[in-house]
Each structure stands twice: as C-alpha cells, then as structure tokens.
Design a protein around this motif. Sequence first.
Motif: not given
Length: 427
Positions: A14-25, A192-197
């Motif tokens: 989940n943090y990888r997804l968040f970091a990737l989104g921030q990296l682009v934005s 796209l995050m897994r809310t259960g995690e």
Amino acid sequence: MRRVAMFRSLANRNYRLFALGQLVSNPGTWMQRIAQDWLVLQLSGGSGIALGMTTALQFLPMLLFGLVAGALVDRFDKRRLLVFTQSAMGVLAVALGVLATIGAAQVWHVYLFALALGMVTVLDNPGRQAFVPEMVDRDHLSNAVALNSASFQLGRVTGPAVAGLLIGWIGSGPVFMLNGVSFACTIAALLLMRTGELDPTDRVPLGKGRVREGLRYISGRRDLVLLLVLSACVQFFGANTQNQIALMVNNVFETGAAAFGAAAACLAFGAFVGALLAARRERPRLRMVLLGSLGFGIAQVVSGLMPGYLSFVCVLVPMGLCFMTYVTTLNATFQLSVEPTMRGRAMSMFMLVFMGVAPLGAPMVGILADLFGPQVSLMVGGTATVLVVAVISTLLFRAKGVHPRDLLPGRAGARSRDERGAPAPAR
C-alpha cells in the motif's frame, strides 16, 4: 545494507502505491507553483507585494481552519478523504489553466484560486500526514516520512526545471492543466490499495470539544510546544524562500523563467539530498531539528550576500539540505510522539504552524523586498531565524536536559541523551 535500509518502508504494498502516486503527482504540483508565481509576476508587473499576497491567501485557510480540519481528519476515513481532496485540487488546477490559456486570467483570479486551493489543502495536508501510520508500522514510520519528503523534493527538483522550459514554450496555462491531470495518479493509487492491509486509527466520535481536547493534549507536552514555537518562528522568517528566489531572479539578476526554474531546482536538490539522508536515520533526533534550522538561517544570510546568479544558486543547495533536515526530523518527531487517536489533531496543529504562519510572513517579505531589495529581505529573515533558533534551543536544553555541546556529531552526551530520538512526554 544501508541502501536497502533507506527504502525499507517500500516493502509495504500500500505504501508503494502511495509513494508511486506521489512520485508522479509531486512534479506537477511544483510545476504549478512555478507557473503561479510567474503568472502573478507577469500580471502585476513584477510586484513583490502581489506575490506575497498570493502566498498569503493560499496559506491563510490553514491559519484560520487548521484546528477544525484536524478534528475532521480524526473523524473520517483518511483514504476516502484524500480521494476527495486530490480530485478537488485537480479540478482547480485545470480551471485556472483554462483561464490563463485563453488570456482571461487576472491577478484577482489567481488570488481566488490560491484561496480555494488553500481551503482544500487544509484537509489534504493533515490527512496525508495522518494516513502514513495507517500504511506502515511504527518501525518504518520515520523512514516513510523521510521518503515522502524525498519524493516531494524530487518533484521540486524536476518540476521547476520542466516548468521553466514549458512556460517559455507554451505558457503558464497548459502547465496548470498538466498538473491537474497528474492528480489522477494519486487518486488511482488510493483506489488500488488493499484496505484489509491498512491499520486504520479508531475514528473519534462526533461531539463537542474535540478541538479543545486536542489543544489540551498539545499544551500538556512542553517539548512539543517548544518545537511548535520554533517551527512558527522559522516559518515566519524563512517560509517564503520561493518568493524571494523569484524576486532575486526577476528583479536583481534580470533573468528569465528558465533561470527561475533552475534556481528553484537547486534549492530542491539540496532538500532532496537532505530527505534521503534523513531516511538513513533509524530515529528522528532533536539535535538534527536544531542544527538544520540553524544552518537554514545562516544559508539565508549568505545567499543575500551573493553578487551574481551563479553564486546565488550554489548557496541554495545547502540551504535546501538544511531546511529539509529540519522539516523531516520535526515531522517524524510529531508522528512518533502522539497518541494515534490524537494524530489528526496533532498533525493539523503541526501543519497549522508549519503552513499557516506563512500568510503572516509573506506580506512582510514582499514589503521588505519592494522597499530595500530582495537581498535585504533574505538577510533580515536569516538573521531573525538564527536568533530564534538560539533562544528556543536554550529553552529546549532546559526542558530536555540537553547541553549545547551534545549537539555536536559524535558526542557521547548526544548519543546517551538523544538515543531515543523523539522527545518523551513532558507532563
């Protein structure tokens, strides 16, 4: 091993997804900041007061509504809240871009959009800060905070440089619209995050007195109060460096938008290095907050003394490094030092001070620059920062039992007294 440790929080999906989104934005965000500053300068005839007013309006909502926003952040699902705020910021960017592209933009339009962006940011900033501990565990929190800062500063390196080229090529309007599109990456990452995690913090029940409850909690922590005072003073005298750079480049060195972008990128490169160095540390340490803020003030004074553009931009690198060392360590200290149910309100207080004080300092910086020149505004701000750091450091020494010599790297006293990193509660 150290390189692996530097990116250890990315092991979490989940943090990888968040970091990737921030990296682009993030580059798009900085492209818009450069485009906004340059658009105001062009529309106002190079007015430092107009530039300061734009900054003031953008950060004013944090000053007025920051505490209420923190209580709301503790009340709502943070992932859904961020989807809303990121979408709103994207719409605002596109709308201002359309006005600028068709040639209808006026200074008051920029003022209005800056204020609207500030209203959204007052929820987005504490929401993002408080969401990080829900994605990573406590051992990785300091690293995640530092990597967030590194990503933000990487955008600050690339964004201004690209913006400087694009503004000269296609104008400010399309730059705003490109930033609006970049928010789609962050929104997609959140969805796209897994809310259960995730490890969501218990939501604070709706009721009266939540803001007062947060204020009582912070006021009962003398260590955090002193750090907030330090942050308020440093932000008041030094938070408007971006505006001062714009004035130095446009009014003193009389160079163009590309040179402005390059100067801002140099400041950001130093900040990026500072954030990566912070990511290598296992715990935030008090001495790094103090040394970073002190170095930032000294660099401000030195930059105001530089006779030419090249020497000026060279000083911006250590200035950015010192500032990010101070900011990242202070942020991680707050994240690790507060109770989970108070995190939204505590981080809103942090962001209130960190961002909300800027409206008070920005007009003063603009007035000083218009009356005496940008060099004087830099030197005055830097001198004031150094004096404030000295006073607050003395008070922190007394509150924490730290001797000034313990701030020196490698001192045994510093290791023994400051080994725990974040300040312990002082009731």
